[in-house]
Design an enzyme around this catalytic site. Structure first.
Site, PDB file in Angstrom:
ATOM      1  N   ASP A 145      46.978  64.476  74.023  1.00 38.64           N
ATOM      2  CA  ASP A 145      47.078  63.308  73.121  1.00 38.64           C
ATOM      3  C   ASP A 145      46.353  62.098  73.704  1.00 38.64           C
ATOM      4  OD1 ASP A 145      49.321  62.716  74.849  1.00 38.64           O
ATOM      5  OD2 ASP A 145      50.670  63.589  73.367  1.00 38.64           O
ATOM      6  N   THR A 146      47.028  61.269  74.474  1.00 41.22           N
ATOM      7  CA  THR A 146      46.313  60.112  75.025  1.00 41.22           C
ATOM      8  C   THR A 146      45.323  60.549  76.110  1.00 41.22           C
ATOM      9  OG1 THR A 146      47.932  59.747  76.759  1.00 41.22           O
ATOM     10  CG2 THR A 146      48.298  58.609  74.661  1.00 41.22           C
ATOM     11  N   GLY A 147      45.547  61.726  76.641  1.00 42.62           N
ATOM     12  CA  GLY A 147      44.665  62.245  77.677  1.00 42.62           C
ATOM     13  C   GLY A 147      45.041  61.799  79.078  1.00 42.62           C
ATOM     14  N   LYS A 148      46.121  61.034  79.162  1.00 42.40           N
ATOM     15  CA  LYS A 148      46.565  60.525  80.458  1.00 42.40           C
ATOM     16  C   LYS A 148      46.836  61.660  81.445  1.00 42.40           C
ATOM     17  CE  LYS A 148      49.276  56.534  81.586  1.00 42.40           C
ATOM     18  NZ  LYS A 148      50.235  55.526  81.206  1.00 42.40           N
TER      19      LYS A 148
HETATM   20  N1  HPA Z   1      55.283  69.183  70.804  1.00 40.88           N
HETATM   21  C1  HPA Z   1      55.758  69.700  71.959  1.00 40.88           C
HETATM   22  N2  HPA Z   1      55.469  69.181  73.155  1.00 40.88           N
HETATM   23  C2  HPA Z   1      54.660  68.095  73.192  1.00 40.88           C
HETATM   24  C3  HPA Z   1      54.143  67.523  72.030  1.00 40.88           C
HETATM   25  C4  HPA Z   1      54.478  68.091  70.769  1.00 40.88           C
HETATM   26  O1  HPA Z   1      54.062  67.639  69.678  1.00 40.88           O
HETATM   27  N3  HPA Z   1      53.375  66.472  72.413  1.00 40.88           N
HETATM   28  C5  HPA Z   1      53.441  66.420  73.766  1.00 40.88           C
HETATM   29  N4  HPA Z   1      54.205  67.386  74.251  1.00 40.88           N
END
Ligand code: HPA
Ligand code: MG
Length: 225
Positions: A145-148
């Protein structure tokens, strides 16, 4: 399709409601815990097969696949299996070695739980990745997601001086500070929803669901810690 579009993977728009549960099969005990089938297993599998083609095209004759546990295990198994099948059916065989890494993310001062965003990266399990030296490495992760987390992992992996490193992310979330260009092989670009299934969990539940699904209010309550 141009390269930029191909790079984003299968783009799932914000208004995609998913499929009705009645249209597919899933473990009966999750009946009240999911709202919809967001990405059916068959679609996931075919996309993973396509990603295996890209990997075959880009890598030489051997790779070390670094699977990020636990969420990445299904994606890793299926991707490696497709790479093997492709190798048997073509004149190019990509030798794969699979290694595992487990990361734990913590909110500052509090354990990471439920669907809270993650803050700090801790590598648990094998921290010594010296076997990566001089190797072509493919990091296999379920969600970016954020790539962190991925940035921190890449930095750690680079210290072992691999020949090259690429990242495969089954899902990339469209979040405000989305990490562009961090993921080389993207399965699906999805809206910023919490999803489960295909080894993705909510407090360790739902990993045994084959489809990627959207969790229901009931499910969130039932499995809250
Ligand atoms: N689902 C499950 N684990 C996760 C998610 C998600 O959408 N995002 C980050 N970890
Ligand atoms: Mg999790």
């Amino acid at each position: 399709m141009d390269n930029a579009a191909m790079k984003r993977g299968v783009v799932i728009e914000d208004d995609w409601p998913g499929y009705s549960l009645d249209l597919f099969t899933y473990p009966e005990h999750y009946h009240e815990d999911i709202d919809s089938v967001y990405i059916p297993n068959g679609v996931i599998m075919n996309r993973v097969e396509r990603l295996a083609h890209y990997v075959m095209d880009d890598f030489g004759d051997s790779i070390v696949v670094l699977c990020v546990l636990k969420g990445g295990y299904k994606f890793c198994v299926d991707l490696v299996e497709f790479i093997k099948v492709l190798g048997r059916n073509s004149d190019k065989y990509l030798e794969t070695r699979v290694e595992f890494i487990r990361l734990k993310s913590y909110l500052v001062g509090e354990l990471h739980r439920n669907d809270q965003p993650t803050e700090e990266l801790h590598i648990i399990g094998s921290r010594d990745l010296s076997f990566l030296r001089g190797k072509s490495v493919l990091i296999v992760e379920a969600i970016v997601d954020t790539g962190k987390t991925m940035k921190a992992l890449l930095k750690h992996v680079e210290t072992f001086e691999p020949k090259m490193v690429k990242v495969a992310g089954l899902l990339v979330k469209r979040v405000p500070n989305m990490a562009e260009n961090l993921t080389d092989y993207i399965g699906f670009e999805i809206p910023n929803h919490f999803v489960v299934g295909y080894a993705l969990d909510y407090n360790e539940y739902f990993r045994d669901l084959n489809h990627i699904c959207v969790i229901s209010k009931t499910g969130k309550m039932k499995y809250k810690v």
